[in-house]
Scaffold this active site. Structure first.
Site, PDB file in Angstrom:
ATOM      1  N   ASP A 128      54.116  34.543  26.011  1.00  0.00           N
ATOM      2  CA  ASP A 128      53.055  34.251  25.051  1.00  0.00           C
ATOM      3  C   ASP A 128      53.085  35.252  23.909  1.00  0.00           C
ATOM      4  OD1 ASP A 128      51.235  32.283  24.717  1.00  0.00           O
ATOM      5  OD2 ASP A 128      49.900  32.923  26.311  1.00  0.00           O
ATOM      6  N   CYS A 185      55.621   6.187  28.065  1.00  0.00           N
ATOM      7  CA  CYS A 185      54.283   6.746  28.347  1.00  0.00           C
ATOM      8  C   CYS A 185      53.776   7.558  27.156  1.00  0.00           C
ATOM      9  CB  CYS A 185      54.321   7.640  29.586  1.00  0.00           C
ATOM     10  SG  CYS A 185      52.709   8.390  29.936  1.00  0.00           S
ATOM     11  N   CYS A 208      42.578  20.443  17.422  1.00  0.00           N
ATOM     12  CA  CYS A 208      42.657  20.725  18.863  1.00  0.00           C
ATOM     13  C   CYS A 208      41.489  21.628  19.280  1.00  0.00           C
ATOM     14  CB  CYS A 208      43.988  21.407  19.172  1.00  0.00           C
ATOM     15  SG  CYS A 208      44.193  21.851  20.903  1.00  0.00           S
ATOM     16  N   CYS A 237      44.725  16.437  27.674  1.00  0.00           N
ATOM     17  CA  CYS A 237      46.054  15.826  27.529  1.00  0.00           C
ATOM     18  C   CYS A 237      46.939  16.111  28.740  1.00  0.00           C
ATOM     19  CB  CYS A 237      46.729  16.230  26.210  1.00  0.00           C
ATOM     20  SG  CYS A 237      47.078  17.983  26.017  1.00  0.00           S
TER      21      CYS A 237
END
Ligand code: B12
Length: 378
Positions: A128, A185, A208, A237
């Site tokens: 990260d 999908c 978001c 999601c």
């Protein structure tokens, strides 16, 4: 055993979900994508990899000696559990943050680092970090594939993965990228409460919810109701992603539930300690409380719609919000005004009118007037 095999075995022993290696060459296409998305306004207020795309997409910028990137993934389900059904006064934390799920990943990477350094090579851990695009590295190293949500997934864990890497000067054999895609999908796209997945693989971070809970300043008014009972992060999601369903079946309800009145009554020091694994802008707990104020109002408003909230619960919430409406910090006052309007009820109008009579900050006056209009239209 060769270093590659030793590292793979060590990653499995340490509990990693996936392992792969790629070369240290730059992710040039990603640099272009980041620049284009930033120019198109899709980055919202994000810094991270958007701050210096050329650094984020070429580890050799930071580590001139880099030859290989070892990528591992870490699955945080079922340990992260599920926050369960919405309930008045209860907020939810996205599963990746119910506790410091990065801890196991970091420990695994430290162990791999020790192995590489012990073999006489250099190695740096990146998790990260603004100096590497973790997902692009994972895809190129064959650890996962790009999902339409923009998350990367693997067949066993779906998107419920955290990623970390080890940059080294050891010249390790590279793996092939994972040749898979989501096929037809696109369940994640309509599942996003704000329509932030604007095209397959393209997230508009300015929409978001996870983004807004991690940045400073006011949360845009139009995103506050869609925020629902979330205090940090959003899993919508991920929840609907079929390859992840298997992992969701074993989770226990409990982790990720937060008593919002308790959170709002907690002092700064304790809050920062308890949520030290959250990304809180400039380590200022006021942004976490801002999120909790919005979540509190939504948790009550949602429950009221189905007749599942008592008058005392509403009164307790309004009393706490009244305190924030009179606070010297205008971030609290503006969000509390909105929240009081969202909950409505008998106490809302006098509380809002009282503050309107003494309010001096234009942006807060606008919020109070908007809240009064909402209550008036009930
Ligand atoms: C900034 C950031 C965010 C921002 C922006 C996210 C974003 N999509 O850019 C915010 C705060 C919104 C965020 C949210 C989340 N994040 Co985040 N975040 C990051 C961070 C720091 C940088 C991401 C980045 O560089 N974005 C830049 C954009 C341009 O890259 P991109 O969206 O990946 O774009 C690529 C795709 O479009 C792809 N692509 C190109 N063409 C095509 C075509 C097709 C068909 C497809 C499918 C894809 C595709 O290529 C692009 C360039 O690489 C990374 C850590 C790191 N250092 O990498 C973690 C990271 C991405 N986040 C992570 C997590 C867990 C989350 C959340 C799930 C947390 C939560 N529950 O709330 C959400 C998921 C939201 C989402 N749908 O992405 C994990 C993702 C793990 C995974 N399995 O993918 C990471 C890797 C952290 C980690 N070390 O584990 N995050």
């Amino acid at each position: 055993m060769k270093l590659y095999e030793q590292l793979k075995l060590r990653s499995q022993e340490a509990g990693c979900a996936g392992f792969g290696v790629t070369g240290a060459e730059p992710f040039d296409a990603v640099a272009d994508t980041i620049e284009r998305r930033r120019a198109a306004g899709l980055a919202g207020k994000l810094q991270f990899t958007y701050k210096q795309p050329e650094t984020a997409t070429a580890v050799t910028h930071s580590f001139a000696w880099a030859r290989s990137i070892v990528v591992v993934s870490w699955s945080y389900l079922p340990e992260a559990g599920s926050p369960g059904e919405p309930s008045p006064g209860v907020g939810r934390i996205a599963r990746f943050a119910t506790e410091d799920h990065y801890r196991g990943l970091r420990e695994a990477l430290a162990s791999l680092q020790a192995l590489v350094v012990g073999a006489g090579w250099r190695a740096e851990v990146l998790v990260d970090d603004d100096r590497l695009v973790d997902r692009a590295a994972a895809v190129r190293a064959g650890v996962a594939w790009w999902g339409k949500s923009s998350l990367v997934l693997d067949p066993r864990h779906g998107p419920w993965l955290l990623l970390g890497s080890l940059v080294t000067d050891a010249d390790l054999p590279a793996d092939e990228p994972m040749v898979r895609d989501c096929g037809a999908c696109d369940a994640c796209m309509p599942a996003c409460p704000t329509g932030a997945i604007v095209a397959p693989g393209v997230l508009d971070a300015s929409l978001c919810l996870a983004h807004w809970m991690q940045v400073g300043g006011p949360i845009p008014v139009e995103l506050r109701a869609p925020m629902g009972d979330r205090v940090y992060g959003c899993d919508d999601c991920l929840d609907v992603c079929p390859p992840g369903f298997k992992r969701l079946t074993d989770v226990a309800v409990g982790p990720g539930r937060v008593d919002l009145l308790e959170l709002l009554a907690t002092d700064d020091k304790t809050l920062l300690e308890k949520y030290s694994h959250f990304y809180v802008p400039r380590r200022r707990p006021r942004f976490l409380r801002r999120n909790a104020i919005v979540a509190l109002a939504n948790s009550i408003a949602q429950a009221r719609q189905v007749g599942a909230v008592s008058s005392p619960a509403t009164a307790d919430a309004q009393a706490v919000l009244a305190g924030f409406l009179g606070d010297p910090d205008d971030l609290y006052r503006s969000h509390a005004a909105w929240a009081i309007g969202r909950i409505g009820g008998e106490q809302a109008v006098p509380l809002l009118q009282h503050q309107l009579g003494r309010e001096r900050v234009d942006s807060v006056i606008v919020e109070i007037e908007a809240a009064l209009a909402v209550v008036g239209s009930e």
